[in-house]
Design a protein around this motif. Structure first.
Motif: not given
Length: 847
Positions: A630-645
């Motif tokens: 879970v990362v911070n983007k514009e003060e909101k939580p986002y899930y970081e998905i690493t399925t591709g390059e």
């Protein structure tokens, strides 16, 4: 014309002329004149006022409409709230403005009770000896939902007009453990409520559950397993017996899961179907509880074979069948289709147990036959044949089945073995004797065989007796004595009756059969009941039973209750888990079970961060627990998905949108129609921002959100608590044990209005806590058995969590559950049996 002077020209002369010379035209003209005068008549003052005034509730016209509305609600399975709907109010105001619509409570209490009592009285009249005869058959089934368990009882009989009747007597709520003793008591209690003597029960159709079998044995009534359920077991035995077939079924089920869980995959397949000019049908998923869903899945896949091949070539992700495997699919369809036809025939409302033995005999012949469509599935067919013979091995020794078959003019003895026909003749004669004795017993109990004079003397009435008989009396006595001497003795009368019955039976069996598909057995017996009276009584008895318990099962899908529909895996709970794999997203149980290999790209507990900022304590707690970054983007939580390059960033609202889309598909699949409107429950502690985020996610998935309801209030509505109280005040405690938390809420209920007094949520207790405790226990057992500690191995523990979760669900209804984990550690398979007592102790803790 008709007069020469103007004075003579008037309508009176014309009417006189018509009457004398054209009587028919005169009569027609009179009717038209009278009708026009009535239509043009102005209403009286009283009628004008009556058209404006509302009828009082005591008015008979108002009462008739009350009853009509109640009957509409009951007949159409409508909720009582329909009386408060705006559209219904407008309709009633236009149809009859003088009628005053009542409140929902009025229809649910006052009118309902009156109509219910009348219906109950009518049903009791229908099942009387005079109309239904002395013999009744029953189907029964039990159903368990989210909030209650129910038992249905449906009565079947052939009335005096030779019409098959089917009446739902009860749908009764069940409490406690559903043991055989409990079900038996409930069943006998229902018979007693309807004044039905146990001796009138010809047969009870039920499922094959051990508790149902035991219940009918304790009730001491003739019973039989549902034929449709037994055929499902036969099919399952066959599919599981041949590895090649089981692999094909598993592969196709995986294909169906791929398309049902991925929105993108569905869209791509639809485009390919258009290009290939194939029917744009969805891929059907098999359901474990309905064997014919496997057949429908096979037919669906074969129909879309070219589309699936193109899809696999363009997008990959799926593995299609080989040419040989497609040939097996075609052969499987040819083998399973006749079984579905038999199942559908047995599920018809006019079907009877007379079709069981003929259907089983034909299925045996089909499975024994060989041809081009039987190649490659010999093991399956042999296993099904063996299972069919084993599960129905007592069919031709079961009296009710044999007698129903022989008394059906479509089959008679043609579907039975020669030895069975011989036994059937003896059984049918025994049944005839039993019927005669029963009629004598009823006549004696009703006092019909009693001498009226003797009864009056016994009751103490004075009887005038002449001491000296007159000449005429003496003469009559002599005649009586003379005639009695020439009459048959009781034994001779019985012998004559046996000869007459045997003659009727032989005559019936020698006559040609009627057409199996177009022939109507009951209509045939109605026409021949005078000619074959003794056999007709037995036909009415044994042809009353249906071959399956489907009539009772239908009650639960037509009772108008809100129900939790099953998803494509047959489960009523879909995990709120989203897994991301390259360009597709998977939602539900498949995503949850795949966490072992894809934990970093699997989103769980998304509701915990909906509408929250990145710095919110709940978000930080979620970030620490989840394996998906879970990362911070514009003060909101986002899930970081690493399925591709390159990593992709997914907002919690987007993950929630996929979950809502899955729910929409599940509902549409179950209902067979488009679903666009939704009412969504939310935790009471949700703030405005969280509610807005949830609503937006649902609307993005295609829902029109009618309303958001707090979960405690939704629970009260589901259990119908507090809606009947127009006055008074009560307090209700509602608890919600979810997957990750325990919420407890105290509400005040007054006049149907709910007010929350206090609420508390503990995020350290939940269903997942129970799963973790069970998984730790399994890890300890693995260490004790194999001397390996896997508690620090994340992959192994995720496998144990999946196994523990399945075992936890099984323990909700079973006394023990078997947990099996394939290759848990260093290629070691782990199997452990967990009892409900062990699980309870683990969950309760050391205290």
């Amino acid at each position: 014309m008709g007069s020469e002077t103007a004075k003579s020209k008037n309508t009176t002369n014309m009417w006189t002329h018509l009457k004398r010379h054209h009587p028919e035209t005169h009569a027609t003209a009179l009717k038209e004149r009278d009708g026009n005068s009535t239509a043009s008549r102005q209403p009286t003052v009283a009628e004008m006022f009556d058209a404006q005034w509302k009828w009082p509730n005591s008015d008979n016209r108002s009462k008739k409409i009350d009853v009509a509305i109640m009957e509409m609600i009951a007949t159409d399975n409508q909720p009582f709230t329909v009386a408060a709907d705006v559209g219904f109010k407008r309709l009633m105001a236009m149809l009859e403005p003088r009628y005053s619509l009542k409140s929902e409570k009025y229809y649910r209490t006052v009118v309902f009770e009156d109509v219910h009592s009348k219906v109950e009285k009518k049903i009791k009249e229908l099942i009387t000896l005079d109309n239904a005869g002395p013999h009744l058959s029953f189907t029964t089934d039990c159903w368990s939902g989210e909030t209650e368990s129910l038992m249905s009882l449906t009565c079947h009989f052939i009335d005096k007009e030779w019409k098959r009747q089917q009446i739902v007597l009860n749908v009764k709520a069940m409490h406690g453990s559903h043991t055989g003793e409990y079900i038996s008591d409930v069943f006998l209690g229902l018979l007693k409520y309807w004044d039905i003597d146990v001796e009138r029960v010809v047969l009870v159709l039920r499922d094959s559950g051990a508790n149902m079998i035991k219940a009918m044995r304790l009730a001491e009534v003739p019973d039989l397993s549902c034929t449709a359920h037994t055929l499902q077991l036969v099919v399952n035995d066959g599919i599981n017996s041949q590895r090649a077939v089981a692999d094909i079924a598993a592969k196709l089920k995986s294909l169906a899961t791929h398309f049902n869980h991925s929105v993108l995959a569905k869209q791509r397949l639809r485009e390919i179907q258009k290009e290939l000019d194939l029917p744009q049908h969805r891929i059907i998923q098999s359901v474990p509880t309905r064997w014919n869903s496997t057949l429908h899945m096979l037919e669906s896949m074969l129909e879309q074979r070219r589309a699936l091949t193109v899809y696999a070539g363009e997008h990959g992700k799926i593995s299609v069948l080989t040419a040989d495997q497609w040939t097996l699919v075609d052969n499987l369809i040819a083998t399973l289709s006749p079984l579905e036809q038999v199942t559908l025939e047995m599920s018809r409302s006019d079907s009877t147990i007379s079709c069981v033995i003929p259907c089983i005999t034909v299925l045996k012949m089909l499975l024994e036959a060989e041809g081009p469509k039987t190649r490659g599935i010999g093991t399956l067919r042999d296993t099904m044949l063996k299972s069919l013979k084993g599960r129905f091995d007592k069919a031709e020794t079961t009296r009710c089945l044999v007698l129903a078959t022989i008394l059906d003019p479509r089959y008679k003895g043609h579907a039975l073995a020669t030895a069975t026909v011989t036994s059937a003749k003896d059984w049918i004669k025994e049944e005839h004797h039993n019927l005669i004795e029963a009629e004598k017993h009823r006549a004696a109990s009703e006092g019909q065989a009693e001498d009226p004079k003797k009864r009056r003397v016994e009751e103490g009435e004075e009887e005038e007796v002449e001491e000296v008989a007159g000449p005429s009396d003496m003469l009559e006595k002599m005649y009586a004595s003379l005639l009695a001497q020439g009459g048959p003795t009781p034994g001779e009368a019985d012998e004559e009756d046996d000869l007459l019955f045997s003659h009727q039976l032989d005559l019936y069996l020698r006559e040609p059969l009627i057409d199996r598909q177009r022939g109507q057995p009951l209509e045939w017996w109605k026409q021949n009941s005078v000619r074959l009276p003794h056999l007709a009584k037995l036909a009415r008895k044994f042809l009353s039973s249906p071959p399956s318990s489907v009539p009772s099962e239908r009650v639960f899908s037509e009772d108008g209750r809100a129900d939790v529909v099953a998803n494509d895996a047959g489960d009523r709970v879909t995990p709120a888990v989203v897994a991301y794999r390259d360009t597709e997203q998977i939602v539900g149980i498949a995503a949850k079970q795949g966490r072992v290999r894809n934990a970093a790209n699997t989103v769980v507990k998304v509701k915990q961060v909906l509408g929250r900022s990145f710095d919110d304590p709940e978000t930080q707690a979620h970030k620490a627990q989840t394996k998906c970054q879970v990362v911070n983007k514009e003060e909101k939580p986002y899930y970081e998905i690493t399925t591709g390059e390159h990593p992709e960033y997914v907002a919690p609202e987007d993950a929630a949108k996929l979950i809502f889309h899955k729910m929409k598909e599940t509902a549409q699949s179950a209902l067979g129609s488009d679903v666009t409107e939704a009412v969504i429950t939310v935790p009471f502690e949700f703030a405005h921002a969280q509610k807005r985020a949830l609503r937006e996610a649902a609307e993005a998935a295609g829902f029109h959100v009618l309303r958001l309801i707090h979960e405690p209030a939704a629970a009260l509505l589901a259990y119908n608590i507090g809606q009947d109280c127009s006055s008074g005040r009560s307090h209700v405690l509602v608890y919600k044990l979810g997957g990750t938390s325990l919420s407890v809420t105290v509400l005040q209920v007054s006049g149907g209005i709910f007010r929350v007094l206090n609420t508390h949520t503990d995020h350290s207790i939940g269903g997942e806590s129970f799963t973790q405790a069970l998984a730790q226990y399994l890890a300890t057992e693995f260490k004790r058995t194999f001397k390996h500690d896997v508690s620090s191995n994340a992959r192994a523990m995720l496998k144990l969590m999946n196994g523990a979760d399945m075992a936890k669900h099984s323990l909700s209804s079973l006394g023990s559950a078997n947990c099996f984990v394939d290759s848990l550690h260093d290629g070691i398979d782990f199997e452990c049996n967990v009892s409900r007592l062990d699980a309870t102790c683990l969950i309760s803790g050391p205290d």
